[in-house]
Design an enzyme around this catalytic site. Structure first.
Site, PDB file in Angstrom:
ATOM      1  N   LEU A 160       0.836  -1.193   0.000  1.00  0.00           N
ATOM      2  CA  LEU A 160       0.000   0.000   0.000  1.00  0.00           C
ATOM      3  C   LEU A 160       0.872   1.245   0.000  1.00  0.00           C
ATOM      4  O   LEU A 160       1.668   1.469   0.906  1.00  0.00           O
ATOM      5  CB  LEU A 160      -0.911   0.010   1.228  1.00  0.00           C
ATOM      6  N   HIS A 216       5.942   2.928  11.237  1.00  0.00           N
ATOM      7  CA  HIS A 216       6.561   4.089  10.598  1.00  0.00           C
ATOM      8  C   HIS A 216       5.554   5.228  10.622  1.00  0.00           C
ATOM      9  O   HIS A 216       4.349   5.014  10.498  1.00  0.00           O
ATOM     10  CB  HIS A 216       6.925   3.699   9.159  1.00  0.00           C
TER      11      HIS A 216
END
Length: 350
Positions: free
Chosen positions: A125, A229
């Site tokens: 993604l 992240h």
């Protein structure tokens, strides 16, 4: 106007451009022409049902139809770990006690695991920074869940999504520097590249098979276990809203969380419905971002799967949906054709 669609043979250059924007930590999307070319070939064969189900890799791209530019990419792998090893750390607990000394302690451990072998995986993604806003991220991420709802027989009972792990602003992975580097003796990016190319035998050869005590790691490494992240945080929230959850599995390199769910329990499987298209003379996809509760709509064609966001109908009718000519064109559908629909945002009581 934006549409998420099945990838085709002409998308390689656009995929390369997107992959060049990703950065480190996403092993399934590297700016390598040969690797992406091979993946594109497999993806096209997957949509055409020319390869066995367990080898399929369904890749979707988000296209800006006004310019032909690819704005994003995502994918579903039918099954992982059946042709090459698939490793994770499973977080466990070991108990140490001494009745004589009155000492009782519980300590977290990391076990090298193949527990998730054979599961379906949501992966790759990535939304281009120029398109991050409005409903674009939701459209890209959730369209593939609508694809799973339309074709559940193509996937296994459990689905997972490996989230990119936490990195400092300079790209350093505290977890890898505290653990993996001691065993692999190479930079994080090099290990990341080897994994993306399918060269995973070194993991079993170099990583210890016995449990690792989390308390032995530096504090900065312990603190990032299960963290994502900064650029991945929105993707995690979206998947959790759709029914996925974290249950103690993390990536062996950066300790990013692995989300999982039973496919049958995803919101798309529970709430999406089939509706028949009828012509609309008002409302268009351009206004979707201004609508409080927009609707995700996808066609029901495997080879030419397409999905868009449209404004919510003023009087919801589960079996009918009014689409404009431009929306039908984006979906490659027409009046009388079936489409699968789902509210873009979860209902508060769902």
């Amino acid at each position: 106007m934006l549409v998420v669609r099945a990838v085709n043979e002409s998308d390689l250059e656009g995929m390369l451009e997107l992959a060049g924007q990703v950065g480190s930590g996403m092993t399934t999307l590297k700016p390598d022409r040969k690797m992406l070319g091979q993946r594109l070939e497999i993806a096209c064969a997957s949509f055409a049902e020319q390869i066995v189900r367990t080898q399929r890799d369904y890749v979707f791209v988000m296209e800006d139809t006004s310019s032909g530019r690819l704005a994003g990419i995502c994918a579903i792998k039918s099954a992982v770990g059946l042709e090459e090893p698939f490793y994770n750390y499973r977080i466990g607990t070991l108990v140490h006690s001494s009745r004589e000394l009155g000492v009782f302690s519980q300590m977290e451990t990391l076990y090298l695991s193949n527990d998730l072998t054979g599961t379906t995986e949501l992966c790759s993604l990535f939304l281009h920074p120029d398109y991050r806003g409005g409903t674009n991220g939701k459209l890209l991420s959730k369209s593939r869940l609508l694809f799973m709802a339309q074709f559940p027989h193509l996937f296994n009972a459990k689905v997972i999504a490996e989230m990119r792990g936490f990195q400092t602003p300079d790209g350093t992975s505290p977890f890898y520097e505290s653990l993996g580097r001691h065993f692999f003796k190479m930079d994080f990016n090099h290990v990341d590249d080897l994994t993306s190319l399918g060269k995973k035998s070194f993991i079993a050869e170099l990583m210890p098979r016995y449990p690792l005590y989390v308390d032995y790691l530096p504090v900065e490494a312990q603190e990032v276990i299960g963290r994502v992240h900064v650029a991945t945080a929105p993707a995690r929230r979206l998947l959790e809203q759709e029914g996925m959850y974290y249950e103690g599995y993390v990536d062996i390199f950066d300790a990013g969380p692995v989300l999982q769910a039973r496919v049958s329990e995803l919101r798309a499987l529970r709430e999406s419905t089939l509706a028949i298209i009828e012509p609309a003379v008002t409302a268009s996809a351009e206004t979707a971002t201004a609508v409080a509760d927009p609707v995700l709509v996808a066609n029901t064609v495997l080879r030419e799967f397409r999905s868009i966001v449209v404004p919510a109908p003023p009087t919801p009718q589960p079996t009918r949906i009014a689409l404009t000519a431009s929306e039908c064109e984006l979906l490659a559908c027409g009046a009388g054709d079936p489409v699968r629909t789902m509210t873009l945002n979860p209902r508060k009581n769902s």
